[in-house]
Design an enzyme around this catalytic site. Structure first.
Site, PDB file in Angstrom:
ATOM      1  N   ARG C 256       0.872  -1.177   0.000  1.00  0.00           N
ATOM      2  CA  ARG C 256       0.000   0.000   0.000  1.00  0.00           C
ATOM      3  C   ARG C 256       0.904   1.219   0.000  1.00  0.00           C
ATOM      4  O   ARG C 256       1.445   1.599   1.047  1.00  0.00           O
ATOM      5  CB  ARG C 256      -0.901  -0.022   1.228  1.00  0.00           C
ATOM      6  CG  ARG C 256      -2.119   0.887   1.138  1.00  0.00           C
ATOM      7  CD  ARG C 256      -2.771   1.049   2.490  1.00  0.00           C
ATOM      8  NE  ARG C 256      -1.981   1.920   3.335  1.00  0.00           N
ATOM      9  CZ  ARG C 256      -1.929   1.848   4.661  1.00  0.00           C
ATOM     10  NH1 ARG C 256      -2.623   0.937   5.312  1.00  0.00           N
ATOM     11  NH2 ARG C 256      -1.176   2.700   5.352  1.00  0.00           N
ATOM     12  N   HIS C 260      -3.617   4.777   4.470  1.00  0.00           N
ATOM     13  CA  HIS C 260      -4.777   3.876   4.387  1.00  0.00           C
ATOM     14  C   HIS C 260      -5.938   4.576   3.690  1.00  0.00           C
ATOM     15  O   HIS C 260      -6.533   4.060   2.745  1.00  0.00           O
ATOM     16  CB  HIS C 260      -5.197   3.418   5.780  1.00  0.00           C
ATOM     17  CG  HIS C 260      -6.496   2.688   5.778  1.00  0.00           C
ATOM     18  ND1 HIS C 260      -6.649   1.445   5.208  1.00  0.00           N
ATOM     19  CD2 HIS C 260      -7.728   3.029   6.239  1.00  0.00           C
ATOM     20  CE1 HIS C 260      -7.909   1.051   5.328  1.00  0.00           C
ATOM     21  NE2 HIS C 260      -8.584   1.998   5.944  1.00  0.00           N
ATOM     22  N   TYR C 269       3.163   4.887  11.765  1.00  0.00           N
ATOM     23  CA  TYR C 269       3.399   3.469  12.091  1.00  0.00           C
ATOM     24  C   TYR C 269       4.303   2.718  11.118  1.00  0.00           C
ATOM     25  O   TYR C 269       4.532   1.536  11.290  1.00  0.00           O
ATOM     26  CB  TYR C 269       2.061   2.737  12.231  1.00  0.00           C
ATOM     27  CG  TYR C 269       1.102   2.943  11.069  1.00  0.00           C
ATOM     28  CD1 TYR C 269       1.273   2.242   9.876  1.00  0.00           C
ATOM     29  CD2 TYR C 269       0.046   3.840  11.163  1.00  0.00           C
ATOM     30  CE1 TYR C 269       0.408   2.428   8.812  1.00  0.00           C
ATOM     31  CE2 TYR C 269      -0.827   4.035  10.107  1.00  0.00           C
ATOM     32  CZ  TYR C 269      -0.647   3.331   8.940  1.00  0.00           C
ATOM     33  OH  TYR C 269      -1.501   3.519   7.883  1.00  0.00           O
TER      34      TYR C 269
HETATM   35  C1  TPP Z   1     -15.742  -5.242   9.829  1.00  0.00           C
HETATM   36  C2  TPP Z   1     -14.858  -4.048   9.756  1.00  0.00           C
HETATM   37  N1  TPP Z   1     -14.027  -3.778  10.763  1.00  0.00           N
HETATM   38  C3  TPP Z   1     -13.236  -2.695  10.735  1.00  0.00           C
HETATM   39  C4  TPP Z   1     -13.260  -1.848   9.671  1.00  0.00           C
HETATM   40  C5  TPP Z   1     -12.360  -0.600   9.664  1.00  0.00           C
HETATM   41  N2  TPP Z   1     -11.321  -0.785   8.649  1.00  0.00           N
HETATM   42  C6  TPP Z   1     -11.461  -0.282   7.423  1.00  0.00           C
HETATM   43  S1  TPP Z   1     -10.234  -0.753   6.413  1.00  0.00           S
HETATM   44  C7  TPP Z   1      -9.460  -1.631   7.618  1.00  0.00           C
HETATM   45  C8  TPP Z   1      -8.195  -2.362   7.303  1.00  0.00           C
HETATM   46  C9  TPP Z   1      -8.354  -3.303   6.151  1.00  0.00           C
HETATM   47  O1  TPP Z   1      -7.127  -3.829   5.778  1.00  0.00           O
HETATM   48  P1  TPP Z   1      -6.966  -4.791   4.534  1.00  0.00           P
HETATM   49  O2  TPP Z   1      -8.035  -5.837   4.562  1.00  0.00           O
HETATM   50  O3  TPP Z   1      -5.579  -5.279   4.518  1.00  0.00           O
HETATM   51  O4  TPP Z   1      -7.256  -3.905   3.258  1.00  0.00           O
HETATM   52  P2  TPP Z   1      -6.438  -2.610   2.787  1.00  0.00           P
HETATM   53  O5  TPP Z   1      -7.127  -1.438   3.379  1.00  0.00           O
HETATM   54  O6  TPP Z   1      -5.039  -2.765   3.241  1.00  0.00           O
HETATM   55  O7  TPP Z   1      -6.544  -2.594   1.302  1.00  0.00           O
HETATM   56  C10 TPP Z   1     -10.173  -1.526   8.802  1.00  0.00           C
HETATM   57  C11 TPP Z   1      -9.781  -2.154  10.071  1.00  0.00           C
HETATM   58  C12 TPP Z   1     -14.154  -2.151   8.633  1.00  0.00           C
HETATM   59  N3  TPP Z   1     -14.270  -1.371   7.555  1.00  0.00           N
HETATM   60  N4  TPP Z   1     -14.929  -3.255   8.701  1.00  0.00           N
END
Ligand code: TPP
Ligand code: TPP
Ligand code: MG
Ligand code: MG
Lengths: 359, 325, 359, 325
Positions: C256, C260, C269
């Site tokens: 990434r 985020h 971080y």
């Molecule tokens: C069920 C749920 N829990 C928490 C969140 C908050 N949240 C949004 S994105 C994220 C991290 C997701 O990481 P990843 O699956 O690796 O996808 P990336 O964003 O790195 O593409 C979190 C914790 C959410 N959207 N849905």
């Protein structure tokens, strides 16, 4: 450019169906008192089980899940765990509960529709029976995490069925156990059925043990009717856990010899032939043959054991049946540490309606 | 005495309690190194170590269940759901275990855990980030549902929640996380749970609210005062178990009542409050209990969110309506 | 008696970081128009992404998740899927959406706080962006099951992040995909981070691909910055799915490169050094080098492409900014197929309050 | 016309609709070979094949989410949760997707799925098998919550639910699954959703209930009739969206209202109904709206369950109380 990553699960068995060792037994197997105690617990468990079913059939107990076919695994668990460890059961772990100090009458009370059946006077720390499938796996990792936070050398054993391995709670917990190197052993009791759903429809995997690979922890298959195999694998897993080396998953392969519960009729969905074959692998019979073979057991002893077990169970039933219903107010009195003011009128109403004394 | 925001007060309460009770541990997504997406836990990992401030994998069922497991061992876990919109996967654990462990074991095993989540709309957040479904939890016997609406109450109620021997769902109105600062004494003094807070006394009408809507409610009370209407404002704070006594006392005095909440109207906590008051204060009421709430629909994305949220003028209009009767 | 079961996942890469083939490329790579189209889409996606971030920074758009680092995977997905297939995205799949027919202005509308941003006029069948992590995996298997029930030769591609692989929904879906032999491909975009949680804390496993073993389906690792590797593996997985041979999991390893979302600050971080190294593996640059190397691309063409992409994006932004807010009544009008009587008073109230015409 | 029980009526409706609409498919745990633990789906796998009657792995999140995925493709899935006590793992899918798909895509993608679950206590079942948490679903905008209380209504409402273009949570009162038989014409005729059913007309008091409690309510009405009190009995049937008109009309006539439900009182659907009536019928009401409900606690295991469940005499006493005013 191709490359590959390899993974495996191993599989362990000591006794053949006739109770003869296929290999040298582990050294602890020389402790014949341990093996005899195991056998006695298995027989007690089965005696209890038959009685519980009979109580249900005669309207003296509620829906009850028979432990038939799980006695070996449960007994191994009960023996391998130390009092300091925490057991996180599901609902078919009677054999382990007995060794952990749960009273037979308490088990009856639970299935007899009384919350006091989980108050376990002589087994203060184990988690209560968990009915919502796989939910207990998260508790198990939470407890294991607490042990790690406190730098304790204790371990958690978490039981679940083959059906439960499809549910997210289990899979999420496996992952945490691996990520945090938690002192927990997941014991999957693969009895081939989840009510009417056969193992083959539950998952397309060759084994359940391989699900450990998704959590990054070791997975082991054992013959769940082989007391030596289950015990040996579990002892190793517990040692590993207590030594801070992390979690394991053990798949104990057995068969649910009874109906799912007394509310179920397994003839609706599985063949008599399959059941018959499963009985041939029954782990109690197998251990009995082993004991005979090793000259550790006689028909007289068997006779005596049966008599003793029946007596023990009858006493427990008498205890159970003698328990008067709890006061209606109990339904409010244990909800919170202290009755909130908001509930006082409702409690008063219960007292008026059902004539209970106020505390 | 430092001037702190609501989210800083949350942080202060966590720090105080961790400092004084080694059993308090925190877990959740992004709470350790990142200090939480709203910075509610910032600095705590540095101060108390990663063993007590734990970043979890992304799994809400697991977060809820792990906290429960920890709580059975006498730890006092404070679990964070990153947003209330992601709490639902934890529902089975909350309903079937957290709320019941004490009851089903007749006190043998208990669950002194706190489940925190930022909630509510109005911050121009994406989809699923503006939920107000406190009613789901308030309906579950065995759960306490606590919502602070000021820095002081956030501090005192969170301390109380952590010390409480039973599970608490602690919902933080994120719209006012940084809206106001207030002096908060960091003395570790808890506020009482199960008690409503009367924020403003008045004679003509009782305004009942909680969370971020308290602020519009107080503004409405100001405006009403200009019109010569004296409004009593009550912050419910603990939504369940509900302190009906304070509410009924007030309505007995004013004879009129308006309930304000951001959650949709149908089956919101306002319904329980209105039903309770309408029943118990039947003879006192000079007008029907009126609810000013969100609409019975999914919280709209942010371009329309202000059309959804109860506004000061909605409250004023509702009061004018009940006063007119 | 010990025995063992073996499992593996494979790993695929074609280009080195300099864009030079490590091996013979797959035959389809000879279709240079396909490769060039891919490159153009990646650049368009990145141009769009920068603009979206800028719009957010200037208060013209809401919180937005940058796609930086995901352009290669998304483009491969968009190219490999047929119109009949169904795409089940998460929230960082802009590159694929563009090829599937979603308008740039619709993407902006979605992140700009307007539900009409999911109404996708020219992409009627794909599922909308899923924010609740991993929940979409269950929809993907449901859609795939529908295809099987109807005996269709179509497939589903479901995207998710590395963080999402910890959540039960994903793991339960993997299991169903395996048990039911469903025509679905899970594309895990392992960008090393889930907000601030690094891959190493997310799971103790060596790879994410190995989680496929828990579902009994093949797992593959690919270099997610290698257009040829991602495409080739995906083409095979889709062929397998459409042929009724079942599901696959592909872990596309990338990084990434941005925060985020615009609400995040990744410097809190992770290290600048790590980020710098990741940029060296950037898949767009890599493909560009490949194209140069194959004499398929020139600086002039690059110049022209940049200009075109900017123009396309500017047009989309203009479209987006010209969209007036929806009437307030929209919040009720799409909840059910027909407005229930119970909601009529609330709708009337919205009309009074916000001056909207009644329908 | 066959005499059928409620659970048989469910089976009849499923069979009719599967016969007439090839898009209708069933999924759930143990529903195919075993015909469901209550036999609601018995014979359907044999009749329609395993492709349309699917035993799923044991995973409620998955069951909910898979049904949603199927529904987006124009199938009409009817998913079974084996007991309402095990529905919570499906909550996130129901709240964040089923209820919203149409709204969030502005009609592009829809979710015509039915989520069935047996609910309620009184059958001496084990822990977690006696839940009545319909209020959780009724509070979620975008979900319809439908509860039949007779074989005829089970048949007609389930047909309506399956044909409905939006998601329906269809809760079946298992205590009366086999309590009564009734002739049900198997003509595929649906009953209206979003409408309360007046089961008995009366002038003195309106009794509002749903599900199994309808039976105690009707018995109470009989007893009251003996005392010369004429009670109108309304089966709410669709709990959300709520047909307030029928309820208000009745209360306008009777001036008195008692609501009966098995779920715990705090935040139950009775609260919404009481609040709505107390507000809209303020001037009609001659006594407060009273609720006869379960206690605010976890449904006790079966030895105490009858102390928890509203009994006929509770209803009669409540009516006597409101009549006395
Ligand atoms: C069920 C749920 N829990 C928490 C969140 C908050 N949240 C949004 S994105 C994220 C991290 C997701 O990481 P990843 O699956 O690796 O996808 P990336 O964003 O790195 O593409 C979190 C914790 C959410 N959207 N849905
Ligand atoms: C979450 C949840 N869903 C459904 C049920 C109903 N149920 C009880 S036992 C069971 C099957 C469990 O099978 P398995 O895990 O293999 O354990 P076994 O009963 O075979 O020992 C089901 C579906 C439940 N108790 N919890
Ligand atoms: Mg099983
Ligand atoms: Mg990621």
């Amino acid at each position: 450019m191709k490359s590959r990553y390899d993974f495996h699960v191993d599989s362990l068995r000591y006794l053949n169906d006739q109770g003869l060792p296929l290999d040298a037994l582990p050294t602890w197997a020389e402790e014949s008192e341990r093996v005899l105690a195991a056998y006695r617990n298995m027989v007690l468990t089965r005696t209890f089980d038959q009685k519980a079913i009979a109580l249900q059939r005669t309207g003296q107990c509620g829906t009850y899940p028979s432990v038939l076919g799980h006695e070996v695994v449960g007994t191994a668990i009960g023996q391998c765990m130390t009092p300091d460890d925490v057991f996180v059961p599901y609902y078919r772990d009677q054999a382990a509960h007995i060794l952990r100090g749960v009273k037979l009458s308490e088990l009856l009370l639970y299935w007899g529709g009384d919350e006091r059946g989980s108050a376990w006077q002589d087994c203060p720390h184990d988690l209560p029976i968990a009915v919502p499938i796989a939910t207990q796996c998260c508790h198990a990792v939470g407890i294991a995490a607490a042990m790690r936070i406190r730098d304790e050398h204790r371990a958690v054993v978490c039981c679940l069925g083959d059906g439960a391995t499809s549910k997210g709670d289990f899979l999420e917990s496996l992952n945490l156990a691996g990520a945090w190197h938690l002192p927990v052993v997941f014991m999957v009791i693969n009895n081939q059925w989840a009510i009417s759903t056969p193992r083959s429809l539950q998952s397309g995997t060759e084994t359940i043990a391989q699900k450990a690979i998704a959590g990054g922890i070791p997975g082991h298959l054992v013959d769940g009717n082989d007391y030596f195999a289950v015990t040996d694998q579990l002892l190793q897993a517990l040692e590993r856990a207590r030594a801070g080396k992390g979690a394991s998953l053990i798949e104990a392969v057995t068969y649910r010899l009874g109906d799912h519960t007394t509310a179920d009729d397994a003839t609706r969905y599985r063949s008599a032939e399959e059941l018959k074959q499963a009985w041939e692998r029954d782990g109690i019979k197998r251990l009995q043959r082993y004991l005979h073979h090793r000259a550790l057991w006689s028909p007289d002893q068997e006779q005596q054991l049966q008599t003793d077990c029946k007596a023990t169970v009858e006493l427990a039933v008498a205890d159970y049946l003698a328990v008067p219903p709890a006061p209606a107010t109990d339904m409010l009195d244990y909800l919170f540490a202290k009755l909130p003011k908001a509930l006082e009128p409702q409690r008063a109403r219960l007292v008026v309606r059902h004539g209970q004394e106020d505390v | 005495m430092p001037n702190v925001t609501l989210v800083e007060a949350v942080n202060m309460a966590l720090a105080w309690e961790m400092d004084h009770d080694p059993n308090v541990v925190l877990l959740g997504e992004d709470i350790a190194t990142n200090g939480g997406v709203f910075r509610a836990t910032v600095g705590l990992k540095e101060r108390f170590g990663y063993k007590r401030v734990m970043d979890t994998p992304l799994a809400e069922t697991l977060i809820a269940g792990t906290a429960i497991g920890m709580a059975t061992q006498g730890l006092r876990p404070v679990a964070e759901f990153q947003f209330m919109g992601f709490i639902y996967a934890g529902m089975e654990q909350l309903v079937s275990h957290a709320a019941r462990l004490r009851n089903r074991t007749r006190g043998r095993i208990t669950c002194p855990a706190v489940f925190r989540a930022p909630f509510g709309g109005g911050i121009h957040a994406p989809e699923h980030h503006s939920e107000s479904t406190e009613a789901l939890f308030a309906h579950i016997p065995g759960l306490r549902v606590v919502i602070p609406s000021s820095p002081q109450r956030a501090y005192g109620l969170l301390l109380a929640a952590i010390r409480n021997p039973d599970p608490v769902v602690f919902l933080e109105p994120k719209r006012i996380y940084r809206a106001v600062s207030q002096p908060v004494e960091d003395t570790g003094e808890a506020l009482p749970l199960d008690t409503c807070f009367t924020l403003r006394e008045g004679d003509d009408v009782t305004l009942i609210s909680w969370g971020a809507s308290i602020h519009e409610t107080l503004q409405a009370a100001d405006r009403l005062a200009e019109q010569g209407i004296s409004a009593e404002v009550i912050d419910v704070a603990t939504l369940s178990p509900l302190d009906r006594d304070t509410l009924l006392c007030s309505v007995a005095k004013t004879g009129r009542c308006v309930i304000i909440h951001e959650a949709c109207r149908n089956g919101g906590v306002g319904a329980e409050i209105a039903a309770s008051i309408a029943e118990a204060a039947f003879l006192d009421l000079q007008a029907p209990v009126v609810r000013v709430t969100g609409y019975d629909t999914v919280m709209p994305y942010y371009r329309l969110e202000n059309f959804y949220l109860p506004q000061v003028e909605d409250i004023v209009a509702a009061v004018e309506q009940v006063i007119a009767l």
